[in-house]
Design a protein around this motif. Structure first.
Motif, PDB file in Angstrom:
ATOM      1  N   MET B  41       0.836  -1.210   0.000  1.00 22.55           N
ATOM      2  CA  MET B  41       0.000   0.000   0.000  1.00 22.55           C
ATOM      3  C   MET B  41       0.874   1.265   0.000  1.00 22.55           C
ATOM      4  O   MET B  41       0.391   2.367   0.210  1.00 22.55           O
ATOM      5  N   GLY B  42       2.162   1.087  -0.215  1.00 16.86           N
ATOM      6  CA  GLY B  42       3.032   2.235  -0.486  1.00 16.86           C
ATOM      7  C   GLY B  42       3.477   3.041   0.720  1.00 16.86           C
ATOM      8  O   GLY B  42       3.766   4.228   0.586  1.00 16.86           O
ATOM      9  N   CYS B  43       3.586   2.393   1.892  1.00 11.74           N
ATOM     10  CA  CYS B  43       3.967   3.173   3.079  1.00 11.74           C
ATOM     11  C   CYS B  43       5.449   3.536   3.090  1.00 11.74           C
ATOM     12  O   CYS B  43       5.864   4.471   3.751  1.00 11.74           O
ATOM     13  N   LEU B  44       6.261   2.758   2.394  1.00  5.80           N
ATOM     14  CA  LEU B  44       7.715   2.934   2.309  1.00  5.80           C
ATOM     15  C   LEU B  44       8.466   2.753   3.624  1.00  5.80           C
ATOM     16  O   LEU B  44       9.580   3.250   3.781  1.00  5.80           O
ATOM     17  N   SER B  45       7.862   2.048   4.557  1.00  4.68           N
ATOM     18  CA  SER B  45       8.579   1.701   5.796  1.00  4.68           C
ATOM     19  C   SER B  45       9.789   0.836   5.467  1.00  4.68           C
ATOM     20  O   SER B  45      10.825   0.925   6.112  1.00  4.68           O
ATOM     21  N   GLU B  48      12.736   2.813   4.541  1.00  2.00           N
ATOM     22  CA  GLU B  48      13.323   3.501   5.687  1.00  2.00           C
ATOM     23  C   GLU B  48      14.167   2.533   6.516  1.00  2.00           C
ATOM     24  O   GLU B  48      15.172   2.910   7.092  1.00  2.00           O
ATOM     25  N   ILE B  60       4.522   4.096  -7.513  1.00  2.00           N
ATOM     26  CA  ILE B  60       4.056   4.452  -6.165  1.00  2.00           C
ATOM     27  C   ILE B  60       3.599   5.913  -6.135  1.00  2.00           C
ATOM     28  O   ILE B  60       4.113   6.742  -6.896  1.00  2.00           O
ATOM     29  N   TYR B  61       2.637   6.230  -5.270  1.00  2.00           N
ATOM     30  CA  TYR B  61       2.241   7.628  -5.085  1.00  2.00           C
ATOM     31  C   TYR B  61       3.154   8.222  -4.014  1.00  2.00           C
ATOM     32  O   TYR B  61       3.191   7.726  -2.892  1.00  2.00           O
ATOM     33  N   ALA B  62       3.888   9.256  -4.366  1.00  2.00           N
ATOM     34  CA  ALA B  62       4.771   9.897  -3.382  1.00  2.00           C
ATOM     35  C   ALA B  62       3.988  10.980  -2.656  1.00  2.00           C
ATOM     36  O   ALA B  62       3.502  11.924  -3.282  1.00  2.00           O
ATOM     37  N   ALA B  63       3.836  10.815  -1.343  1.00  2.00           N
ATOM     38  CA  ALA B  63       3.073  11.792  -0.558  1.00  2.00           C
ATOM     39  C   ALA B  63       3.789  13.138  -0.570  1.00  2.00           C
ATOM     40  O   ALA B  63       5.017  13.198  -0.668  1.00  2.00           O
ATOM     41  N   ARG B  64       2.994  14.205  -0.444  1.00  2.00           N
ATOM     42  CA  ARG B  64       3.585  15.548  -0.427  1.00  2.00           C
ATOM     43  C   ARG B  64       4.478  15.699   0.803  1.00  2.00           C
ATOM     44  O   ARG B  64       4.083  15.316   1.897  1.00  2.00           O
ATOM     45  N   ARG B  65       5.645  16.249   0.585  1.00  2.00           N
ATOM     46  CA  ARG B  65       6.594  16.456   1.684  1.00  2.00           C
ATOM     47  C   ARG B  65       6.638  17.934   2.022  1.00  2.00           C
ATOM     48  O   ARG B  65       6.911  18.752   1.169  1.00  2.00           O
ATOM     49  N   HIS B  66       6.390  18.247   3.294  1.00  2.00           N
ATOM     50  CA  HIS B  66       6.465  19.649   3.704  1.00  2.00           C
ATOM     51  C   HIS B  66       7.594  19.891   4.692  1.00  2.00           C
ATOM     52  O   HIS B  66       7.836  21.005   5.080  1.00  2.00           O
ATOM     53  N   TYR B  67       8.210  18.793   5.170  1.00  2.00           N
ATOM     54  CA  TYR B  67       9.082  18.976   6.328  1.00  2.00           C
ATOM     55  C   TYR B  67      10.558  19.063   5.994  1.00  2.00           C
ATOM     56  O   TYR B  67      11.394  19.072   6.852  1.00  2.00           O
ATOM     57  N   ILE B  68      10.857  19.105   4.698  1.00  2.00           N
ATOM     58  CA  ILE B  68      12.262  19.158   4.312  1.00  2.00           C
ATOM     59  C   ILE B  68      12.874  20.476   4.770  1.00  2.00           C
ATOM     60  O   ILE B  68      12.267  21.538   4.629  1.00  2.00           O
TER      61      ILE B  68
END
Ligand code: SF4
Ligand code: SF4
Lengths: 187, 80
Positions: B41-45, B48, B60-68
């Motif tokens: 389901m694309g969690c990418l754990s 990591e 895969i759908y790459a979630a929006r990253r705001h924390y960079i």
């Protein structure tokens, strides 16, 4: 504080703009690109609030934030069209949350339908892709699944309950850096 | 979803097997194999946790990253 510094400060906040009562701002200012620092500030602040809440209230923090989220979910969704089908309710909810959260209904390959009945429970898996909560937690080095996640949980449950009139519960199955799997249990 | 495991990089630690909530991987001859890619389901754990950076997901759908961190990224852009 020197007079020069005060003058400089006053100067920074001075403009020749004429603002009338009917001048309702129609768009955000400044442009989104320039809001990056603001967003980081908000995320940091949220992280600090949550960390302090956990330090003071311990496990009770989850209950507080869940309740707050649920109330908010009920409040927001009361203006939405009532419907009995959960799938339709989730569709409305995804419209409601657009921009902050995006999710899809999901099923493992061995299941035939999205509404799953297992061990006497009826549930739907939801995969949350974009999530401002996850971003905030990772920005602050906090674990996922804690009080801030509970706010979103409460929100989803509150909104689904309001739209469908059915009681619901949300459980975390897994949290990841790119998506989280949740189980919406219907009662 | 297509999942590729770099067989030369994989050290056979089995962390992805343990961590994946959807039981996508299995260890075969000390190498991880994506046996149930459609359950992802694309969690990418797994990305990591993999110490060898041996995994690749396609589609895969790459979630929006705001924390960079903006400052760190600006510095990296100068170096990379
Ligand atoms: S992305 Fe998540 S679900 Fe997919 S293989 Fe990796 S750990 Fe499993
Ligand atoms: S975590 Fe990485 S190195 Fe370890 S078994 Fe999985 S793919 Fe191989």
């Amino acid at each position: 504080m020197s007079a020069g510094y005060i003058d400089e400060m006053h100067e920074a906040f001075h403009s020749d703009l004429i603002y009338r009562a009917e001048d309702i701002p129609l768009e955000c200012s400044p442009k989104p690109k320039e809001l990056e620092h603001t967003l980081h500030g908000v995320m940091k602040l949220n992280g600090l609030v949550i960390r302090s809440l956990e330090e003071i209230a311990g496990r009770g923090a989850n209950a507080v934030t869940y309740r707050a989220g649920k109330k908010f979910g009920h409040e927001v969704a009361q203006y939405f069209q009532k419907r009995e089908d959960v799938e339709g309710a989730l569709h409305e909810l995804s419209d409601l949350l657009r921009g902050q959260y995006s999710f899809e209904v999901w099923k493992p390959e061995d299941k035939e339908t999205f509404i799953i009945e297992e061990n006497g429970e009826t549930f739907i898996y939801l995969v949350f892709h974009d999530c401002i909560v996850r971003q905030t937690l990772r920005r602050n080095g906090l674990d996922q699944g804690g009080p801030l996640c509970q706010t979103l949980f409460g929100y989803v449950v509150g909104a689904v309950e309001e739209i469908t009139g059915r009681k619901a519960k949300l459980e975390i199955v897994h949290t990841g850096p790119n998506a989280c799997l949740k189980k919406l249990i219907l009662k | 979803m297509e999942i590729h495991v770099d067989k030369n990089a994989c050290v056979g630690c089995g962390l992805c097997v343990k961590d994946c909530p959807m039981h996508v991987y299995e260890l075969q001859d000390n190498v991880s194999v994506a046996v149930r890619p459609n359950n992802c389901m694309g969690c990418l754990s797994c990305h990591e946790i993999c110490p060898a950076q041996a995994l690749e997901h396609r589609g895969i759908y790459a979630a929006r990253r705001h924390y960079i961190d903006i400052k760190v990224c600006e510095m990296l852009r100068k170096v990379v």
